[in-house]
Write an enzyme that holds these catalytic residues in place. Structure first.
Site, mmCIF file in Angstrom:
data_model
loop_
_atom_site.group_PDB
_atom_site.id
_atom_site.type_symbol
_atom_site.label_atom_id
_atom_site.label_comp_id
_atom_site.label_asym_id
_atom_site.label_seq_id
_atom_site.Cartn_x
_atom_site.Cartn_y
_atom_site.Cartn_z
ATOM 1 N N ASP A 34 14.239 -132.322 39.673
ATOM 2 C CA ASP A 34 15.086 -132.973 38.667
ATOM 3 C C ASP A 34 16.530 -133.159 38.943
ATOM 4 O OD1 ASP A 34 15.586 -130.470 37.977
ATOM 5 O OD2 ASP A 34 15.636 -130.564 36.162
ATOM 6 N N GLY A 92 16.296 -120.698 36.657
ATOM 7 C CA GLY A 92 14.867 -120.542 36.732
ATOM 8 C C GLY A 92 14.779 -120.331 38.238
ATOM 9 N N GLY A 99 8.548 -128.368 33.725
ATOM 10 C CA GLY A 99 9.216 -129.462 34.338
ATOM 11 C C GLY A 99 10.518 -129.707 33.410
ATOM 12 N N ARG A 100 10.400 -128.830 32.248
ATOM 13 C CA ARG A 100 11.581 -129.118 31.241
ATOM 14 C C ARG A 100 11.790 -130.712 30.929
ATOM 15 N NH1 ARG A 100 17.490 -126.329 32.494
ATOM 16 N NH2 ARG A 100 16.166 -124.518 32.263
ATOM 17 N N GLU A 146 5.623 -130.606 29.691
ATOM 18 C CA GLU A 146 5.993 -129.840 28.706
ATOM 19 C C GLU A 146 7.103 -130.916 27.783
ATOM 20 O OE1 GLU A 146 7.883 -126.273 29.609
ATOM 21 O OE2 GLU A 146 9.332 -127.114 31.117
ATOM 22 N N ALA A 168 -6.285 -137.103 37.806
ATOM 23 C CA ALA A 168 -6.084 -137.018 36.224
ATOM 24 C C ALA A 168 -6.655 -138.281 35.527
ATOM 25 C CB ALA A 168 -4.898 -136.662 35.583
ATOM 26 N N SER A 191 22.978 -124.730 37.007
ATOM 27 C CA SER A 191 23.722 -124.309 38.153
ATOM 28 C C SER A 191 24.599 -124.924 38.949
ATOM 29 C CB SER A 191 22.810 -123.312 38.945
ATOM 30 O OG SER A 191 21.832 -122.776 38.228
ATOM 31 N N GLY A 230 19.325 -124.837 39.861
ATOM 32 C CA GLY A 230 18.903 -126.221 39.100
ATOM 33 C C GLY A 230 20.373 -126.813 38.579
ATOM 34 N N ASP A 231 20.349 -128.008 37.787
ATOM 35 C CA ASP A 231 21.236 -128.695 37.377
ATOM 36 C C ASP A 231 22.189 -127.958 36.416
ATOM 37 O OD1 ASP A 231 19.372 -128.804 35.244
ATOM 38 O OD2 ASP A 231 19.703 -130.689 34.722
ATOM 39 N N ARG A 254 20.405 -116.288 33.585
ATOM 40 C CA ARG A 254 21.240 -117.382 32.681
ATOM 41 C C ARG A 254 22.270 -116.604 31.954
ATOM 42 N NH1 ARG A 254 17.394 -121.749 33.164
ATOM 43 N NH2 ARG A 254 15.140 -121.204 32.857
ATOM 44 N N SER A 255 23.373 -117.190 32.143
ATOM 45 C CA SER A 255 24.525 -116.712 31.724
ATOM 46 C C SER A 255 25.200 -117.433 30.760
ATOM 47 C CB SER A 255 25.577 -116.182 32.591
ATOM 48 O OG SER A 255 26.737 -115.576 32.069
ATOM 49 N N ASP A 285 11.241 -128.149 39.278
ATOM 50 C CA ASP A 285 11.290 -129.167 38.232
ATOM 51 C C ASP A 285 11.433 -130.720 39.077
ATOM 52 O OD1 ASP A 285 10.898 -127.645 36.455
ATOM 53 O OD2 ASP A 285 13.035 -127.664 35.612
ATOM 54 N N LYS A 343 -18.539 -140.364 33.036
ATOM 55 C CA LYS A 343 -17.755 -139.329 33.359
ATOM 56 C C LYS A 343 -18.161 -137.909 32.461
ATOM 57 C CE LYS A 343 -13.174 -140.995 35.433
ATOM 58 N NZ LYS A 343 -12.019 -140.829 35.354
ATOM 59 N N THR A 402 14.898 -125.389 42.080
ATOM 60 C CA THR A 402 14.122 -125.599 40.798
ATOM 61 C C THR A 402 12.998 -126.183 40.922
ATOM 62 O OG1 THR A 402 14.084 -126.729 38.672
ATOM 63 C CG2 THR A 402 15.345 -127.906 40.524
HETATM 64 P P1 ADP Z 1 18.963 -124.141 36.048
HETATM 65 O O1 ADP Z 1 20.337 -124.143 36.827
HETATM 66 O O2 ADP Z 1 17.763 -123.975 36.338
HETATM 67 O O3 ADP Z 1 19.130 -125.794 35.454
HETATM 68 P P2 ADP Z 1 20.379 -123.252 33.448
HETATM 69 O O4 ADP Z 1 20.531 -124.548 32.985
HETATM 70 O O5 ADP Z 1 19.945 -122.192 32.665
HETATM 71 O O6 ADP Z 1 19.205 -123.354 34.646
HETATM 72 O O7 ADP Z 1 21.728 -122.942 34.278
HETATM 73 C C1 ADP Z 1 21.764 -121.704 34.881
HETATM 74 C C2 ADP Z 1 23.086 -121.025 34.703
HETATM 75 O O8 ADP Z 1 24.409 -122.193 35.092
HETATM 76 C C3 ADP Z 1 23.639 -120.991 33.079
HETATM 77 O O9 ADP Z 1 22.857 -119.928 32.653
HETATM 78 C C4 ADP Z 1 25.014 -120.955 32.979
HETATM 79 O O10 ADP Z 1 25.633 -119.765 33.411
HETATM 80 C C5 ADP Z 1 25.484 -121.790 34.079
HETATM 81 N N1 ADP Z 1 25.676 -123.094 33.525
HETATM 82 C C6 ADP Z 1 25.106 -124.045 32.835
HETATM 83 N N2 ADP Z 1 25.332 -125.022 32.303
HETATM 84 C C7 ADP Z 1 26.768 -124.901 32.665
HETATM 85 C C8 ADP Z 1 28.042 -125.557 32.473
HETATM 86 N N3 ADP Z 1 27.925 -126.911 31.768
HETATM 87 N N4 ADP Z 1 29.250 -125.054 32.904
HETATM 88 C C9 ADP Z 1 29.322 -124.044 33.504
HETATM 89 N N5 ADP Z 1 28.144 -123.320 34.034
HETATM 90 C C10 ADP Z 1 27.009 -123.719 33.317
HETATM 91 O O1 F6P Z 2 13.839 -125.241 35.177
HETATM 92 C C1 F6P Z 2 12.735 -124.472 35.549
HETATM 93 C C2 F6P Z 2 11.708 -124.182 34.504
HETATM 94 O O2 F6P Z 2 10.735 -123.494 34.841
HETATM 95 C C3 F6P Z 2 11.430 -125.256 33.655
HETATM 96 O O3 F6P Z 2 10.214 -125.799 33.992
HETATM 97 C C4 F6P Z 2 10.914 -124.547 32.338
HETATM 98 O O4 F6P Z 2 11.173 -125.428 31.252
HETATM 99 C C5 F6P Z 2 11.980 -123.485 32.098
HETATM 100 O O5 F6P Z 2 12.484 -123.349 33.487
HETATM 101 C C6 F6P Z 2 11.583 -122.170 31.518
HETATM 102 O O6 F6P Z 2 12.713 -121.239 31.532
HETATM 103 P P1 F6P Z 2 12.606 -119.792 31.362
HETATM 104 O O7 F6P Z 2 12.601 -118.977 32.695
HETATM 105 O O8 F6P Z 2 13.964 -119.637 30.889
HETATM 106 O O9 F6P Z 2 11.601 -119.498 30.227
#
Ligand code: ADP
Ligand code: F6P
Length: 318
Positions: A128, A10, A169-170, A221, A185, A104, A101-102, A71-72, A126, A212, A124
């Site tokens: 996180d 993301g 925030g996933r 989410e 809030a 990646s 993010g994690d 995302r791949s 998030d 209030k 990210t």
């Molecule tokens: P984010 O980096 O925001 O957490 P994703 O979880 O979608 O987003 O991860 C981004 C990309 O990183 C994925 O589309 C995939 O190509 C790669 N990736 C995710 N998890 C793994 C994994 N366990 N091993 C190798 N590549 C991964």
């Molecule tokens: O990880 C960032 C984020 O925006 C999360 O907060 C959300 O759940 C997710 O990505 C949405 O992903 P996508 O862009 O694939 O809809």
């Protein structure tokens, strides 16, 4: 040295600032820089573009990522990673910087364990990721969410309604917690803390009884659907409740000064690590210091959640 940069997962506000900082710092220090378009997908396809000082001009203030993200699924497989390594070798890339993010980070670790010199920056919204107080875009997102909640509050007051605002925030409640505190809030619902609808209803009812004119509930989410919470509140309290799911508006827009400044500092740090031969590390910001830790260590640790702040919020919502 030849350094490649990609953004993955993301997108988040401040990714452009990070790309600019890495590119300019590296070029000033005599290195060659390449951007990889479309994340790991682009890496497997060898989508390298040489970056010059001017190529990263006029992007500092822009949200999104000019390298684009993806995302791949294919890259998660060893065969996809081998394809990517082949492309890195053909392009003579010595070091790869991954902003994401994690997920990646997992990808970067897989490449590192197969012999590629990789580095990560926490891109990210998030917040996180462990070993960093802030991730890139989190501050901008929280500010955006607070500003949108201000708008919702106006109309909620006019109609004496309870508004439920669902934020991204996933699996993390950090956006909800910080935006919730900053907007005063009445209740903040996050996945990190068990919660009961009955307690939330009581908080709202007591608030209206104290005079209030609105109720504000911020829901992460990962904890619940705002729509479901609104339905239940109406049913159980007899008060009017409306849900607003903020969605992607919270992930775009111009990055805050904070996001621009610490990403500029992270760019400097990653080039320093590259020059010192320290690789397989993730850059973070801890106590206003720019730090680095092994990617594997970062992935093994749970991200931070400020329970103290959560409890402070409970007292302040009275
Ligand atoms: P984010 O980096 O925001 O957490 P994703 O979880 O979608 O987003 O991860 C981004 C990309 O990183 C994925 O589309 C995939 O190509 C790669 N990736 C995710 N998890 C793994 C994994 N366990 N091993 C190798 N590549 C991964
Ligand atoms: O990880 C960032 C984020 O925006 C999360 O907060 C959300 O759940 C997710 O990505 C949405 O992903 P996508 O862009 O694939 O809809």
């Amino acid at each position: 040295m030849n350094i490649a940069i990609l953004t993955s997962g993301g997108d988040s506000q401040g990714m452009n600032s990070a790309i600019r900082a890495i590119t300019r710092t590296a070029i000033v220090k005599g290195h060659k820089v390449y951007g990889v378009t479309k994340g790991y997908q682009g890496l497997m396809e060898g989508l390298f573009i040489p970056l010059d000082l001017r190529d990263v001009g006029d992007i500092l203030h822009r949200g999104g990522t000019f390298l684009q993200s993806a995302r791949s699924l294919e890259f998660k497989e060893t065969s996809g990673q081998k394809r990517a390594i082949q492309k890195l070798k053909e392009a003579n890339i010595d070091h790869l910087v991954v902003i994401g993010g994690d997920g990646s980070y997992q990808g970067a670790l897989a490449l590192f364990e197969k012999g590629i010199s990789t580095y990560c920056l926490p891109g990210t919204i998030d917040n996180d990721i462990a070993y960093t107080d802030y991730t890139i875009g989190f501050d901008t997102t929280v500010n955006l969410v607070v500003s949108l909640i201000n708008n919702v509050r106006d109309t909620s007051t006019s109609h004496e309604r309870t508004s439920i605002i669902e934020v991204m925030g996933r699996g993390s409640g950090n956006i909800a917690l910080h935006a919730g505190v900053a907007s005063g809030a009445d209740a903040i619902i996050v996945p990190e803390v068990p919660w009961e609808l009955e307690e939330v209803c009581n908080i709202i009812l007591e608030g209206f009884n104290r005079g209030k004119k609105h109720g504000i509930i911020v829901v992460a989410e990962g904890a619940a659907s705002g729509e479901d919470v609104a339905t239940e509140i109406e049913k159980r309290t007899g008060l009017e409740a409306r849900s607003t799911k903020l969605g992607y508006v919270q992930r775009g827009g111009s990055p805050s000064s904070f996001d621009r400044i610490f990403t500029s500092r992270m760019g400097d740090k990653v080039v320093e690590c590259i020059e010192k031969g320290i690789s397989g590390v993730a850059i973070g910001i801890e106590g206003n210091q720019i730090t680095y830790h092994p990617i594997k260590e970062v992935l093994s640790k749970k991200a931070q959640f400020d329970y103290k702040l959560y409890h402070i919020a409970k007292n302040l919502s009275k």
